[in-house]
Design a protein around this motif. Sequence first.
Motif, PDB file in Angstrom:
ATOM      1  N   UNK A 184       0.805  -1.224   0.000  1.00 31.46           N
ATOM      2  CA  UNK A 184       0.000   0.000   0.000  1.00 31.46           C
ATOM      3  C   UNK A 184       0.838   1.275   0.000  1.00 31.46           C
ATOM      4  N   UNK A 185       1.979   1.278   0.688  1.00 34.39           N
ATOM      5  CA  UNK A 185       2.805   2.486   0.749  1.00 34.39           C
ATOM      6  C   UNK A 185       3.487   2.798  -0.577  1.00 34.39           C
ATOM      7  N   UNK A 186       3.475   1.847  -1.499  1.00 37.71           N
ATOM      8  CA  UNK A 186       4.232   1.991  -2.743  1.00 37.71           C
ATOM      9  C   UNK A 186       3.353   2.065  -3.993  1.00 37.71           C
ATOM     10  N   UNK A 187       2.067   1.788  -3.848  1.00 41.24           N
ATOM     11  CA  UNK A 187       1.181   1.679  -5.015  1.00 41.24           C
ATOM     12  C   UNK A 187      -0.160   2.330  -4.705  1.00 41.24           C
ATOM     13  N   UNK A 188      -0.997   2.398  -5.713  1.00 38.56           N
ATOM     14  CA  UNK A 188      -2.386   2.821  -5.563  1.00 38.56           C
ATOM     15  C   UNK A 188      -3.232   1.550  -5.514  1.00 38.56           C
ATOM     16  N   UNK A 243      -6.137 -18.954   6.665  1.00 40.07           N
ATOM     17  CA  UNK A 243      -4.827 -19.003   6.034  1.00 40.07           C
ATOM     18  C   UNK A 243      -4.258 -17.681   5.590  1.00 40.07           C
ATOM     19  N   UNK A 244      -4.986 -16.585   5.772  1.00 40.04           N
ATOM     20  CA  UNK A 244      -4.447 -15.273   5.444  1.00 40.04           C
ATOM     21  C   UNK A 244      -3.408 -14.851   6.472  1.00 40.04           C
ATOM     22  N   UNK A 245      -2.387 -14.149   6.039  1.00 44.78           N
ATOM     23  CA  UNK A 245      -1.312 -13.748   6.954  1.00 44.78           C
ATOM     24  C   UNK A 245      -1.065 -12.242   6.962  1.00 44.78           C
ATOM     25  N   UNK A 246      -1.868 -11.477   6.240  1.00 42.15           N
ATOM     26  CA  UNK A 246      -1.593 -10.049   6.114  1.00 42.15           C
ATOM     27  C   UNK A 246      -2.464  -9.186   7.015  1.00 42.15           C
ATOM     28  N   UNK A 247      -3.440  -9.785   7.654  1.00 40.53           N
ATOM     29  CA  UNK A 247      -4.252  -9.057   8.606  1.00 40.53           C
ATOM     30  C   UNK A 247      -5.393  -8.291   7.975  1.00 40.53           C
ATOM     31  N   UNK A 248      -5.767  -7.187   8.635  1.00 37.88           N
ATOM     32  CA  UNK A 248      -6.966  -6.449   8.239  1.00 37.88           C
ATOM     33  C   UNK A 248      -6.800  -5.713   6.913  1.00 37.88           C
ATOM     34  N   UNK A 249      -5.565  -5.512   6.471  1.00 36.27           N
ATOM     35  CA  UNK A 249      -5.326  -4.813   5.207  1.00 36.27           C
ATOM     36  C   UNK A 249      -4.599  -5.755   4.256  1.00 36.27           C
ATOM     37  N   UNK A 250      -5.341  -6.344   3.326  1.00 36.53           N
ATOM     38  CA  UNK A 250      -4.798  -7.360   2.419  1.00 36.53           C
ATOM     39  C   UNK A 250      -5.056  -6.946   0.966  1.00 36.53           C
ATOM     40  N   UNK A 251      -4.244  -6.028   0.422  1.00 34.37           N
ATOM     41  CA  UNK A 251      -4.418  -5.651  -0.989  1.00 34.37           C
ATOM     42  C   UNK A 251      -4.282  -6.863  -1.911  1.00 34.37           C
ATOM     43  N   UNK A 252      -5.104  -6.884  -2.962  1.00 33.56           N
ATOM     44  CA  UNK A 252      -5.075  -7.990  -3.926  1.00 33.56           C
ATOM     45  C   UNK A 252      -4.926  -7.482  -5.361  1.00 33.56           C
ATOM     46  N   UNK A 253      -5.086  -6.168  -5.566  1.00 31.64           N
ATOM     47  CA  UNK A 253      -4.884  -5.580  -6.893  1.00 31.64           C
ATOM     48  C   UNK A 253      -4.462  -4.134  -6.710  1.00 31.64           C
ATOM     49  N   UNK A 254      -3.561  -3.660  -7.608  1.00 32.65           N
ATOM     50  CA  UNK A 254      -3.044  -2.299  -7.456  1.00 32.65           C
ATOM     51  C   UNK A 254      -2.425  -1.809  -8.760  1.00 32.65           C
TER      52      UNK A 254
END
Length: 239
Positions: free
Chosen positions: A168-172, A184-195
């Motif tokens: 998120x800090x590097x992309x839109x 099985x998710x490991x990224x928590x509450x903020x899980x970007x999938x497209x940018x």
Amino acid sequence: MLGGCAVRERHAAAPEPVASPLRILVFTRTSGWRHDSIPVAIETLRELGGEAGLQVEHSEDPMQFDADTLSRYRAVVFANTTLDVLDVAQQQAFERFVGAGGGYIGIHSAADTEYDWAWYGELVGARFDSHPPGLQASPLRFEAGHALAGTEGWQVRDELYNYRRNPRAHVDVIASADESTYAGGTMGADHPIAWCHTRLGGRAWYTGLGHDIPLYADPRFRAHLSRGLRYATGQSDDC
């Protein structure tokens, strides 16, 4: 004079120049896991590209990555590529292509590609880390300004990657998955999938979706891919 009438010379109107079609290269070389969805991904991109007035060419030949050949294309799609696919000279040619404004699209395991190429890691935005077994079902949350008609409440079913960093800090960010709906998710509450981003000169667009064959028939996924094609080729500023 002929029969008392002046003969007027007729000049044919000059033909309108024919614009060359925008070309994209779909690149699907793999040296690791090979997705069964690659053939349908190629066909889908051909169909969507045709609808957008794009000429779509496909190759698994890394020799396509030289300055002269890349100059023929507006964008290159890495569609489910894996691991090492280009040598150093080919990597440098692609860096120059993007730096000069060429477009990039990454689909799914494009994030599982070229781990030793630092520049590519910045281009794709985030590298694959792991994924839960099987397929996951999650509603997609689109960021403001990125939602497409018909995608509200889209419950996607696909292989959802965990990434080595949150991009998120590097992309839109375009859309995120909801880890609370699957295991099985490991990224928590903020899980970007497209940018998307333009940090390296050209337009870059990535989607983590694209593992499962039936997904390519989903009109919402097709609309998502179409928007990526139009953005990366400069036909639209909306990613």
